[in-house]
Write a protein that holds these residues in place. Structure first.
Motif, PDB file in Angstrom:
ATOM      1  N   UNK A   1       0.823  -1.225   0.000  1.00 52.73           N
ATOM      2  CA  UNK A   1       0.000   0.000   0.000  1.00 52.73           C
ATOM      3  C   UNK A   1       0.848   1.264   0.000  1.00 52.73           C
ATOM      4  N   UNK A   2       0.274   2.335  -0.537  1.00 49.97           N
ATOM      5  CA  UNK A   2       0.903   3.661  -0.600  1.00 49.97           C
ATOM      6  C   UNK A   2       2.237   3.639  -1.340  1.00 49.97           C
ATOM      7  N   UNK A   3       2.310   2.850  -2.395  1.00 45.14           N
ATOM      8  CA  UNK A   3       3.522   2.812  -3.208  1.00 45.14           C
ATOM      9  C   UNK A   3       3.113   2.603  -4.667  1.00 45.14           C
ATOM     10  N   UNK A   4       4.026   2.844  -5.601  1.00 44.99           N
ATOM     11  CA  UNK A   4       3.697   2.591  -7.015  1.00 44.99           C
ATOM     12  C   UNK A   4       3.377   1.134  -7.308  1.00 44.99           C
ATOM     13  N   UNK A   5       3.751   0.224  -6.391  1.00 51.13           N
ATOM     14  CA  UNK A   5       3.497  -1.206  -6.594  1.00 51.13           C
ATOM     15  C   UNK A   5       2.183  -1.670  -5.967  1.00 51.13           C
ATOM     16  N   UNK A   6       1.388  -0.747  -5.421  1.00 48.93           N
ATOM     17  CA  UNK A   6       0.162  -1.145  -4.726  1.00 48.93           C
ATOM     18  C   UNK A   6      -0.795  -1.887  -5.670  1.00 48.93           C
ATOM     19  N   UNK A   7      -1.364  -2.987  -5.180  1.00 51.08           N
ATOM     20  CA  UNK A   7      -2.375  -3.701  -5.950  1.00 51.08           C
ATOM     21  C   UNK A   7      -3.233  -4.543  -5.012  1.00 51.08           C
ATOM     22  N   UNK A   8      -4.395  -4.940  -5.503  1.00 48.60           N
ATOM     23  CA  UNK A   8      -5.307  -5.769  -4.728  1.00 48.60           C
ATOM     24  C   UNK A   8      -5.260  -7.189  -5.268  1.00 48.60           C
ATOM     25  N   UNK A   9      -5.325  -8.161  -4.359  1.00 44.95           N
ATOM     26  CA  UNK A   9      -5.386  -9.568  -4.750  1.00 44.95           C
ATOM     27  C   UNK A   9      -6.823  -9.864  -5.179  1.00 44.95           C
ATOM     28  N   UNK A  10      -7.038 -10.035  -6.473  1.00 39.12           N
ATOM     29  CA  UNK A  10      -8.406 -10.120  -7.014  1.00 39.12           C
ATOM     30  C   UNK A  10      -9.208 -11.280  -6.427  1.00 39.12           C
ATOM     31  N   UNK A  11      -8.661 -12.507  -6.309  1.00 49.22           N
ATOM     32  CA  UNK A  11      -9.464 -13.585  -5.705  1.00 49.22           C
ATOM     33  C   UNK A  11      -9.918 -13.274  -4.284  1.00 49.22           C
ATOM     34  N   UNK A  12      -9.141 -12.462  -3.555  1.00 51.07           N
ATOM     35  CA  UNK A  12      -9.524 -12.148  -2.181  1.00 51.07           C
ATOM     36  C   UNK A  12     -10.756 -11.254  -2.119  1.00 51.07           C
ATOM     37  N   UNK A  13     -11.060 -10.526  -3.211  1.00 48.87           N
ATOM     38  CA  UNK A  13     -12.256  -9.675  -3.230  1.00 48.87           C
ATOM     39  C   UNK A  13     -13.511 -10.536  -3.152  1.00 48.87           C
ATOM     40  N   UNK A  14     -13.513 -11.640  -3.899  1.00 48.15           N
ATOM     41  CA  UNK A  14     -14.654 -12.556  -3.848  1.00 48.15           C
ATOM     42  C   UNK A  14     -14.796 -13.179  -2.467  1.00 48.15           C
ATOM     43  N   UNK A  15     -13.673 -13.615  -1.883  1.00 49.63           N
ATOM     44  CA  UNK A  15     -13.716 -14.203  -0.536  1.00 49.63           C
ATOM     45  C   UNK A  15     -14.208 -13.183   0.497  1.00 49.63           C
ATOM     46  N   UNK A  16     -13.757 -11.956   0.340  1.00 48.74           N
ATOM     47  CA  UNK A  16     -14.174 -10.917   1.268  1.00 48.74           C
ATOM     48  C   UNK A  16     -15.686 -10.688   1.193  1.00 48.74           C
ATOM     49  N   UNK A  17     -16.222 -10.634  -0.017  1.00 47.53           N
ATOM     50  CA  UNK A  17     -17.663 -10.402  -0.169  1.00 47.53           C
ATOM     51  C   UNK A  17     -18.466 -11.557   0.449  1.00 47.53           C
ATOM     52  N   UNK A  18     -17.991 -12.761   0.230  1.00 46.44           N
ATOM     53  CA  UNK A  18     -18.651 -13.928   0.824  1.00 46.44           C
ATOM     54  C   UNK A  18     -18.622 -13.846   2.345  1.00 46.44           C
ATOM     55  N   UNK A  19     -17.485 -13.472   2.880  1.00 47.26           N
ATOM     56  CA  UNK A  19     -17.323 -13.369   4.330  1.00 47.26           C
ATOM     57  C   UNK A  19     -18.168 -12.243   4.905  1.00 47.26           C
ATOM     58  N   UNK A  20     -18.133 -11.069   4.275  1.00 48.53           N
ATOM     59  CA  UNK A  20     -18.919  -9.933   4.762  1.00 48.53           C
ATOM     60  C   UNK A  20     -20.406 -10.272   4.782  1.00 48.53           C
ATOM     61  N   UNK A  21     -20.874 -10.953   3.762  1.00 48.43           N
ATOM     62  CA  UNK A  21     -22.283 -11.352   3.717  1.00 48.43           C
ATOM     63  C   UNK A  21     -22.638 -12.247   4.897  1.00 48.43           C
ATOM     64  N   UNK A  22     -21.720 -13.155   5.251  1.00 44.38           N
ATOM     65  CA  UNK A  22     -21.962 -14.048   6.382  1.00 44.38           C
ATOM     66  C   UNK A  22     -21.935 -13.280   7.701  1.00 44.38           C
ATOM     67  N   UNK A  23     -21.022 -12.329   7.837  1.00 43.21           N
ATOM     68  CA  UNK A  23     -20.972 -11.510   9.055  1.00 43.21           C
ATOM     69  C   UNK A  23     -22.289 -10.751   9.221  1.00 43.21           C
ATOM     70  N   UNK A  24     -22.752 -10.120   8.157  1.00 45.80           N
ATOM     71  CA  UNK A  24     -24.003  -9.351   8.228  1.00 45.80           C
ATOM     72  C   UNK A  24     -25.188 -10.258   8.535  1.00 45.80           C
TER      73      UNK A  24
END
Length: 256
Positions: A224-247
């Motif tokens: 984070x906060x660097x020119x190399x910053x990026x998001x792990x795309x598969x983790x976005x799907x896992x996060x959405x699944x997890x957030x839905x379960x938390x809610x």
């Protein structure tokens, strides 16, 4: 360290000093233009080379790609006086930088720190930007006073601005327990509990609503906060699944 060693070795004045880009990012690079008498040029290069060798040896295991280079430059039109150069470098060397304390319940997580983030000397004016953080507000205030004292002793004007509340980790939070159970239910393994030393909206929200509990979750972000910053795309799907379960579980656990 390089410039301080040089000023100890021979008369030297600063004409330009530039390092860092953002307050909330650790600087990746810095450069300076210094002025010495023509007869001292070779001594300056030799001094810098010696200090550079020491620093690269110290950091070889953790930062093997560090480079410190020198080159002759055209004489600048102006440079600040030697006394001002000495005071500026002394203040920068004395400025506390790095981690000061760790979270008691999470000894691997930084609690309080300061980042000497930006140094900019241009047109005879030196500007230094630090960003200090703590999950304990009183310690953040103490760091601010330390930094103020260092630079005021050097004759600088100091302004503290842009602060935001700390957020102390609460390992006994009921909401945290819900999040841990939801993770276990969804993925069949225990969640790994940790904390970050970054500033989050949770601290700002809880300052206005101190009765609230807060947990920060999200997809995996690299560099984070660097020119190399990026998001792990598969983790976005896992996060959405997890957030839905938390809610789904929060009302059942804590009521409507």
């Amino acid at each position: 360290r390089v410039l301080t060693a040089a000023r100890r070795e021979l008369p030297m004045r600063l004409a330009r000093f530039s390092g860092g880009d953002l307050r909330n990012a650790i600087p990746r690079s810095a450069e300076a233009i210094v002025v010495v008498a023509a007869k001292d040029g070779e001594r300056l290069l030799a001094c810098i080379a010696a200090v550079a060798k020491e620093i690269t040896a110290e950091l070889a295991a953790v930062d093997p790609d560090l480079t410190i280079t020198t080159e002759k430059a055209r004489a600048p039109a102006k440079a600040i006086s030697k006394p001002d150069s000495d005071r500026a470098l002394a203040a920068l060397v004395a400025c506390p930088h790095g981690a000061f304390a760790m979270v008691r319940d999470m000894p691997t997580v930084t609690e309080t720190s300061n980042n000497l983030a930006i140094v900019d000397l241009a047109k005879g004016v030196l500007k230094v930007h630090c960003m200090f953080r703590s999950s304990v507000d009183s310690k953040k205030t103490a760091v601010a006073e330390t930094l103020r004292a260092v630079f005021e002793l050097a004759g600088a004007d100091v302004t503290v601005f842009g602060g935001y509340p700390g957020w102390t980790p609460d390992v006994k939070s009921q909401l945290l327990a819900v999040c841990q159970r939801a993770y276990s239910d969804k993925f069949g393994k225990p969640a790994k509990l940790t904390a970050t030393h970054g500033g989050l909206e949770c601290g700002i929200i809880r300052a206005a609503y101190p009765h609230m509990e807060a947990v920060s979750i999200g997809p995996t972000i690299r560099f984070p906060h660097s020119p190399d910053e990026h998001v792990d795309i598969p983790s976005v799907t896992r996060f959405w699944t997890y957030l839905s379960e938390v809610l789904r579980q929060v009302p059942a656990r804590n009521g409507p």
